[in-house]
Design a protein around this motif. Structure first.
Motif: not given
Length: 230
Positions: A85, A125-130, A133, A148-149, A152-153
Protein backbone atom coordinates in the motif's frame (compact mmCIF):
# COMPACT_ATOMS: atom_id res chain seq x y z
CA UNK A 1 22.65 17.85 -2.36
CA UNK A 2 24.83 16.98 -5.36
CA UNK A 3 23.52 19.85 -7.50
CA UNK A 4 24.76 22.64 -5.20
CA UNK A 5 28.45 22.48 -6.22
CA UNK A 6 27.37 22.98 -9.84
CA UNK A 7 26.71 26.64 -9.07
CA UNK A 8 30.41 27.35 -8.62
CA UNK A 9 31.63 25.49 -11.71
CA UNK A 10 31.92 27.25 -15.10
CA UNK A 11 28.69 27.18 -17.07
CA UNK A 12 30.22 25.50 -20.10
CA UNK A 13 30.99 22.47 -17.91
CA UNK A 14 27.70 22.33 -16.06
CA UNK A 15 25.08 23.35 -18.63
CA UNK A 16 24.33 19.78 -19.80
CA UNK A 17 23.94 18.72 -16.16
CA UNK A 18 21.63 21.67 -15.39
CA UNK A 19 19.49 20.67 -18.37
CA UNK A 20 19.39 17.03 -17.28
CA UNK A 21 18.35 17.89 -13.75
CA UNK A 22 15.76 20.60 -14.31
CA UNK A 23 14.19 18.98 -17.38
CA UNK A 24 13.01 16.07 -15.20
CA UNK A 25 10.24 18.27 -13.81
CA UNK A 26 8.65 18.37 -17.28
CA UNK A 27 8.96 14.63 -17.99
CA UNK A 28 6.23 11.97 -17.71
CA UNK A 29 6.02 10.08 -14.42
CA UNK A 30 7.79 6.99 -15.80
CA UNK A 31 10.79 9.06 -16.81
CA UNK A 32 10.83 10.74 -13.40
CA UNK A 33 10.93 7.33 -11.73
CA UNK A 34 13.84 6.35 -13.98
CA UNK A 35 15.60 9.51 -12.79
CA UNK A 36 14.83 8.61 -9.16
CA UNK A 37 16.22 5.12 -9.66
CA UNK A 38 19.50 6.56 -10.86
CA UNK A 39 19.89 9.57 -8.55
CA UNK A 40 22.49 7.88 -6.40
CA UNK A 41 24.50 6.77 -9.42
CA UNK A 42 24.45 10.31 -10.80
CA UNK A 43 25.63 11.69 -7.49
CA UNK A 44 28.47 9.20 -7.32
CA UNK A 45 29.55 9.90 -10.88
CA UNK A 46 29.53 13.66 -10.28
CA UNK A 47 31.61 13.41 -7.10
CA UNK A 48 34.05 11.08 -8.79
CA UNK A 49 34.53 13.58 -11.63
CA UNK A 50 34.72 16.61 -9.32
CA UNK A 51 37.01 15.32 -6.60
CA UNK A 52 38.82 12.40 -8.20
CA UNK A 53 37.37 10.09 -5.55
CA UNK A 54 35.29 6.96 -6.00
CA UNK A 55 31.74 6.67 -4.65
CA UNK A 56 30.53 3.44 -6.18
CA UNK A 57 28.10 2.13 -3.54
CA UNK A 58 24.42 2.85 -4.04
CA UNK A 59 22.21 3.67 -1.08
CA UNK A 60 20.53 0.34 -0.45
CA UNK A 61 17.69 1.85 1.60
CA UNK A 62 16.67 4.01 -1.37
CA UNK A 63 16.75 0.98 -3.65
CA UNK A 64 14.45 -0.86 -1.22
CA UNK A 65 11.85 1.90 -1.43
CA UNK A 66 12.11 2.04 -5.21
CA UNK A 67 11.70 -1.74 -5.35
CA UNK A 68 8.34 -1.37 -3.59
CA UNK A 69 7.28 1.03 -6.34
CA UNK A 70 8.41 -1.37 -9.06
CA UNK A 71 6.72 -4.36 -7.43
CA UNK A 72 3.47 -2.41 -7.17
CA UNK A 73 3.66 -1.37 -10.80
CA UNK A 74 4.21 -4.96 -11.96
CA UNK A 75 1.64 -6.54 -9.62
CA UNK A 76 -0.97 -4.00 -10.69
CA UNK A 77 -0.25 -4.94 -14.30
CA UNK A 78 -0.22 -8.72 -13.76
CA UNK A 79 -2.62 -9.24 -10.83
CA UNK A 80 -4.71 -6.03 -10.90
CA UNK A 81 -3.78 -5.07 -7.35
CA UNK A 82 -0.75 -3.66 -5.54
CA UNK A 83 1.08 -5.98 -3.18
CA UNK A 84 2.05 -3.03 -0.99
CA UNK A 85 0.00 0.00 0.00
CA UNK A 86 2.98 2.31 -0.39
CA UNK A 87 2.70 5.36 -2.65
CA UNK A 88 5.02 6.48 -5.41
CA UNK A 89 7.88 8.45 -3.93
CA UNK A 90 8.13 12.11 -4.96
CA UNK A 91 11.34 13.85 -6.01
CA UNK A 92 11.49 15.82 -2.76
CA UNK A 93 10.93 12.70 -0.68
CA UNK A 94 13.55 10.78 -2.64
CA UNK A 95 16.19 13.46 -2.12
CA UNK A 96 15.32 13.58 1.59
CA UNK A 97 15.58 9.80 1.78
CA UNK A 98 18.95 9.86 0.01
CA UNK A 99 20.20 12.37 2.55
CA UNK A 100 18.74 10.52 5.54
CA UNK A 101 20.14 7.09 4.77
CA UNK A 102 23.47 8.08 3.27
CA UNK A 103 25.17 8.06 6.65
CA UNK A 104 23.32 5.79 9.07
CA UNK A 105 25.05 5.86 12.45
CA UNK A 106 23.95 3.99 15.57
CA UNK A 107 25.20 5.81 18.65
CA UNK A 108 23.15 3.61 20.95
CA UNK A 109 20.43 0.96 21.13
CA UNK A 110 17.67 3.55 20.81
CA UNK A 111 18.97 4.69 17.42
CA UNK A 112 18.78 1.10 16.20
CA UNK A 113 15.29 0.60 17.63
CA UNK A 114 14.11 3.78 15.93
CA UNK A 115 15.19 2.72 12.45
CA UNK A 116 13.72 -0.76 12.97
CA UNK A 117 10.36 0.82 13.78
CA UNK A 118 10.68 3.02 10.70
CA UNK A 119 11.40 0.02 8.47
CA UNK A 120 8.48 -1.87 10.00
CA UNK A 121 6.16 0.94 8.93
CA UNK A 122 7.58 1.02 5.40
CA UNK A 123 7.80 -2.69 4.61
CA UNK A 124 5.42 -4.60 6.89
CA UNK A 125 2.57 -2.26 7.73
CA UNK A 126 2.22 -1.43 4.02
CA UNK A 127 1.52 -5.04 3.03
CA UNK A 128 -1.84 -4.99 1.23
CA UNK A 129 -3.61 -7.66 3.28
CA UNK A 130 -7.02 -7.01 1.76
CA UNK A 131 -5.74 -7.04 -1.80
CA UNK A 132 -3.71 -10.21 -1.28
CA UNK A 133 -6.65 -11.98 0.36
CA UNK A 134 -9.08 -11.05 -2.42
CA UNK A 135 -6.62 -12.15 -5.10
CA UNK A 136 -5.93 -15.49 -3.42
CA UNK A 137 -9.67 -16.14 -3.03
CA UNK A 138 -10.12 -15.45 -6.75
CA UNK A 139 -7.66 -18.30 -7.32
CA UNK A 140 -9.60 -20.59 -4.95
CA UNK A 141 -6.86 -20.32 -2.33
CA UNK A 142 -8.47 -19.96 1.07
CA UNK A 143 -6.49 -18.47 3.95
CA UNK A 144 -7.38 -18.03 7.59
CA UNK A 145 -8.92 -14.67 8.40
CA UNK A 146 -6.70 -14.09 11.43
CA UNK A 147 -3.44 -14.30 9.50
CA UNK A 148 -1.22 -11.23 9.68
CA UNK A 149 0.19 -9.35 6.73
CA UNK A 150 3.49 -11.24 6.49
CA UNK A 151 1.73 -14.62 6.61
CA UNK A 152 -0.65 -13.55 3.83
CA UNK A 153 2.29 -12.36 1.76
CA UNK A 154 4.01 -15.68 2.42
CA UNK A 155 1.01 -17.58 1.01
CA UNK A 156 1.10 -15.40 -2.11
CA UNK A 157 4.82 -16.05 -2.60
CA UNK A 158 4.42 -19.80 -2.16
CA UNK A 159 1.14 -20.45 -3.97
CA UNK A 160 1.42 -17.92 -6.81
CA UNK A 161 5.13 -17.19 -7.19
CA UNK A 162 6.24 -20.75 -6.39
CA UNK A 163 8.69 -19.95 -3.61
CA UNK A 164 10.20 -23.00 -1.93
CA UNK A 165 13.19 -21.29 -0.31
CA UNK A 166 11.52 -19.32 2.51
CA UNK A 167 12.31 -16.06 0.70
CA UNK A 168 9.89 -14.26 3.07
CA UNK A 169 12.22 -14.81 6.06
CA UNK A 170 13.68 -11.25 6.23
CA UNK A 171 10.18 -9.87 6.80
CA UNK A 172 9.85 -12.10 9.86
CA UNK A 173 13.31 -11.01 11.04
CA UNK A 174 12.25 -7.38 10.78
CA UNK A 175 8.99 -8.12 12.60
CA UNK A 176 10.79 -9.88 15.45
CA UNK A 177 13.24 -7.00 15.80
CA UNK A 178 10.30 -4.59 15.95
CA UNK A 179 8.74 -6.66 18.76
CA UNK A 180 12.07 -6.60 20.60
CA UNK A 181 12.33 -2.83 20.06
CA UNK A 182 8.83 -2.10 21.36
CA UNK A 183 8.42 -4.61 24.18
CA UNK A 184 10.56 -5.37 27.19
CA UNK A 185 11.21 -9.02 27.90
CA UNK A 186 11.66 -9.88 24.22
CA UNK A 187 15.41 -10.43 24.18
CA UNK A 188 14.87 -13.91 22.76
CA UNK A 189 13.42 -12.31 19.60
CA UNK A 190 16.62 -10.31 19.16
CA UNK A 191 18.92 -13.26 19.88
CA UNK A 192 17.07 -15.61 17.51
CA UNK A 193 17.06 -13.01 14.73
CA UNK A 194 20.81 -12.49 15.02
CA UNK A 195 21.29 -16.23 14.73
CA UNK A 196 18.94 -16.45 11.74
CA UNK A 197 20.86 -13.67 10.01
CA UNK A 198 23.97 -15.80 10.34
CA UNK A 199 25.71 -13.41 12.72
CA UNK A 200 27.53 -13.69 16.01
CA UNK A 201 25.84 -12.61 19.23
CA UNK A 202 28.45 -9.91 19.68
CA UNK A 203 27.73 -8.34 16.27
CA UNK A 204 27.25 -4.58 16.51
CA UNK A 205 24.07 -2.79 15.47
CA UNK A 206 25.56 -1.60 12.19
CA UNK A 207 26.45 -5.16 11.17
CA UNK A 208 22.98 -6.41 12.10
CA UNK A 209 21.33 -3.56 10.22
CA UNK A 210 23.39 -4.06 7.06
CA UNK A 211 22.72 -7.81 7.12
CA UNK A 212 18.98 -7.23 7.49
CA UNK A 213 18.59 -4.70 4.68
CA UNK A 214 20.75 -6.78 2.34
CA UNK A 215 18.41 -9.73 2.87
CA UNK A 216 15.34 -7.51 2.46
CA UNK A 217 16.81 -6.25 -0.79
CA UNK A 218 17.34 -9.81 -2.01
CA UNK A 219 13.74 -10.73 -1.13
CA UNK A 220 12.17 -7.69 -2.81
CA UNK A 221 14.32 -8.21 -5.90
CA UNK A 222 13.15 -11.83 -6.03
CA UNK A 223 9.50 -10.78 -5.75
CA UNK A 224 9.89 -8.21 -8.51
CA UNK A 225 11.53 -10.66 -10.91
CA UNK A 226 8.99 -13.39 -10.19
CA UNK A 227 6.02 -11.09 -10.76
CA UNK A 228 7.59 -9.89 -14.03
CA UNK A 229 7.97 -13.52 -15.19
CA UNK A 230 4.33 -14.46 -14.51
Amino acid sequence: GWWVPLLIIPLNLTFPIYVKFFSIFFKPLTEKLYFFDNCVRLESEFKNWQFGAEFKDNILEVELILLLNKINKESQKKFHFKIFNSTLISLDDLLETCSRYKRVIFNNKEDFKSIISDFNEKFIETINKKGITSFLKSKQIIIEEDLGGIKRLEVLLKKILADNSNIIAPFFYLSDLRIWADHSGSQDKFDNTIKSLGMQQDSNFNEIYRGLIEQLHRTLNWILNKVKDI
